[in-house]
Design a protein around this motif. Structure first.
Motif, short mmCIF file in Angstrom:
data_model
loop_
_atom_site.label_atom_id
_atom_site.label_comp_id
_atom_site.label_asym_id
_atom_site.label_seq_id
_atom_site.Cartn_x
_atom_site.Cartn_y
_atom_site.Cartn_z
N ARG A 212 0.81 -1.21 0.00
CA ARG A 212 0.00 0.00 0.00
C ARG A 212 0.85 1.27 0.00
O ARG A 212 0.45 2.29 -0.56
N ILE A 213 2.03 1.21 0.60
CA ILE A 213 2.96 2.34 0.47
C ILE A 213 3.35 2.52 -1.00
O ILE A 213 3.42 3.64 -1.51
N SER A 214 3.58 1.40 -1.68
CA SER A 214 3.93 1.46 -3.10
C SER A 214 2.78 2.03 -3.92
O SER A 214 3.00 2.81 -4.86
N ILE A 215 1.54 1.62 -3.58
CA ILE A 215 0.37 2.19 -4.27
C ILE A 215 0.33 3.69 -4.07
O ILE A 215 0.11 4.47 -5.01
N ALA A 216 0.56 4.13 -2.81
CA ALA A 216 0.52 5.56 -2.50
C ALA A 216 1.59 6.32 -3.30
O ALA A 216 1.32 7.38 -3.88
N ILE A 217 2.81 5.78 -3.32
CA ILE A 217 3.89 6.45 -4.05
C ILE A 217 3.58 6.51 -5.54
O ILE A 217 3.78 7.54 -6.20
N ALA A 218 3.08 5.39 -6.09
CA ALA A 218 2.73 5.37 -7.51
C ALA A 218 1.64 6.38 -7.82
O ALA A 218 1.71 7.10 -8.84
N CYS A 219 0.64 6.47 -6.96
CA CYS A 219 -0.45 7.44 -7.18
C CYS A 219 0.06 8.88 -7.07
O CYS A 219 -0.39 9.76 -7.80
N ALA A 220 1.00 9.11 -6.14
CA ALA A 220 1.59 10.44 -6.02
C ALA A 220 2.34 10.82 -7.29
O ALA A 220 2.19 11.94 -7.82
N ILE A 221 3.13 9.89 -7.81
CA ILE A 221 3.89 10.15 -9.04
C ILE A 221 2.94 10.42 -10.21
O ILE A 221 3.12 11.38 -10.97
N LEU A 222 1.93 9.58 -10.35
CA LEU A 222 0.98 9.76 -11.45
C LEU A 222 0.20 11.07 -11.32
O LEU A 222 -0.09 11.73 -12.32
N THR A 223 -0.14 11.45 -10.08
CA THR A 223 -0.86 12.70 -9.86
C THR A 223 -0.01 13.89 -10.29
O THR A 223 -0.52 14.86 -10.88
#
Length: 385
Positions: free
Chosen positions: A139-150
């Motif tokens: 879930r940390i990875s999901i959060a980081i990926a979503c931050a990058i994509l945002t």
């Protein structure tokens, strides 16, 4: 019940007077007040409410406040929560914007301090939400990926798609997890009320433009414009500016003055409508514009909550929400950088204020309103140096 109404009014008004920094900071203030301090709901339920409101048109922070008010004190509680959070901004905006325009005070040091404190508030909330909503590597990875994509796709459509993708990933990846007990969401009204709210939302959106040619009233025109904008804007107050510029016949200088004032006062940025409505048709125009732009949010929250409560216990929904909630953390992380950090921290003195305010908030556990005042004072003092 009267005691609950008083509690809701007290909490929401305090937030309405101290919640500087835009939607991301507002959600952080809400978490501090409603989850950490008053314990009206837990982290997971709060995250669920935030996730719901991220998918609805209108100002997410105001919708979260309305939803919490409804869960605490019914529809009347939702109205009280909305008024407490919004009314101070409406009053301050009309008065404060006139002051700013007449004195040209947009570059005041104390005003800069109010903008800077949002960095500390959002960072503090981010750390707390990460522990609950993104506690493991996946879930940390999901959060980081979503931050990058945002950050790479800085659009409302992009943000909406990112949360959908996070939900889909969560649905697929966490399929083998055991079913968690759903948060206890007791909705104080039935689905008939919910359906009536959704029908009223749709009916006004469809029929207001149809009857506009037959009703010669400036207030009807204002109501139509601001209701339509409030119904169709995703992503909060920053997105509402270009839409209103296209719809409202006021000069660019007036829009920029109102936009600057709306960012300077606490509360939701959608109260820009109060400024513009006043510039168009005085106090009645301000009242009509404000009511119209927030009405869709209120109707949508009333309409969605009962259905959300019914489907929240489904395992597939829970799995998807694990991804969505981690995605919300990622979007908040992206917001911490842009626009919160990039729009407020311009030089080393600004970052010093960030470090000081974050320390007193995170380490010494100061109340947020004290941190806001400290940041304003530090901004003023640094301007004198």
């Amino acid at each position: 019940m009267v005691k609950k109404y008083i509690e809701i009014a007290s909490a929401s008004t305090k937030l309405g007077l101290t919640s500087f920094g835009g939607p991301a900071a507002h959600l952080a203030y809400f978490r501090e007040e409603y989850v950490q301090k008053r314990k009206w709901l837990d982290e997971k339920l709060y995250a669920d409410i935030v996730a719901i409101c991220q998918f609805l048109p209108g100002p997410a922070s105001s919708q979260v406040g309305i939803a919490i008010g409804i869960l605490r004190g019914g529809i009347i509680g939702g109205v009280i929560s909305f008024l407490g959070f919004t009314l101070p901004s409406i009053i301050l905006l009309v008065l404060f914007s006139a002051f700013l325009i007449s004195t040209n005070s947009f570059d005041s040091g104390w005003l800069q301090g109010l903008k800077i404190v949002a960095v500390a508030i959002v960072a503090h909330a981010l750390l707390g939400m990460q522990k609950t909503l993104a506690p493991d590597r996946i879930r940390i990875s999901i959060a980081i990926a979503c931050a990058i994509l945002t950050l790479l796709i800085p659009t409302i459509v992009g943000q909406f798609g990112i949360l959908l993708a996070a939900g889909l990933f969560g649905y697929m990846y966490f399929r083998s997890d055991s079913n968690e007990p759903a948060p206890d969401i007791k909705i104080p009204y039935g689905k008939k009320t919910s359906m009536a709210a959704l029908l009223l939302f749709s009916g006004l959106l469809i029929f207001l433009p149809i009857f506009k040619p037959f009703i010669n009233s400036a207030y009807y025109l204002i109501f139509d414009i601001y209701y339509r904008v409030g119904s169709l804007v995703f992503g909060g107050g920053h997105v509402v500016l270009p839409m209103l510029q296209r719809e409202v016949a006021l000069s660019p200088d007036v829009f920029l003055a109102g936009y600057g004032a709306a960012q300077a006062v606490p509360g939701p940025l959608f109260t820009l409508a109060s400024f513009l409505g006043h510039a168009t048709a005085g106090i009645p125009g301000a009242l009509v514009a404000t009511f119209a732009i927030f009405l869709p949010s209120f109707l949508m929250v009333i309409g969605i909550l009962p259905f959300w409560s019914a489907i929240r216990s489904k395992k597939g929904i829970q799995n998807a929400l694990k991804g969505v909630n981690a995605g919300v953390v990622g979007i908040l992380l992206a917001a911490l950088y842009d626009p919160v950090f990039t729009s407020s921290v311009k030089e080393s003195s600004d970052f010093i204020i960030v470090l000081v305010t974050f320390t007193v908030l995170f380490v010494f556990k100061w109340a947020p309103y004290k941190v806001v005042l400290l940041s304003a004072v530090l901004g003023y003092l640094f301007q004198l140096i």
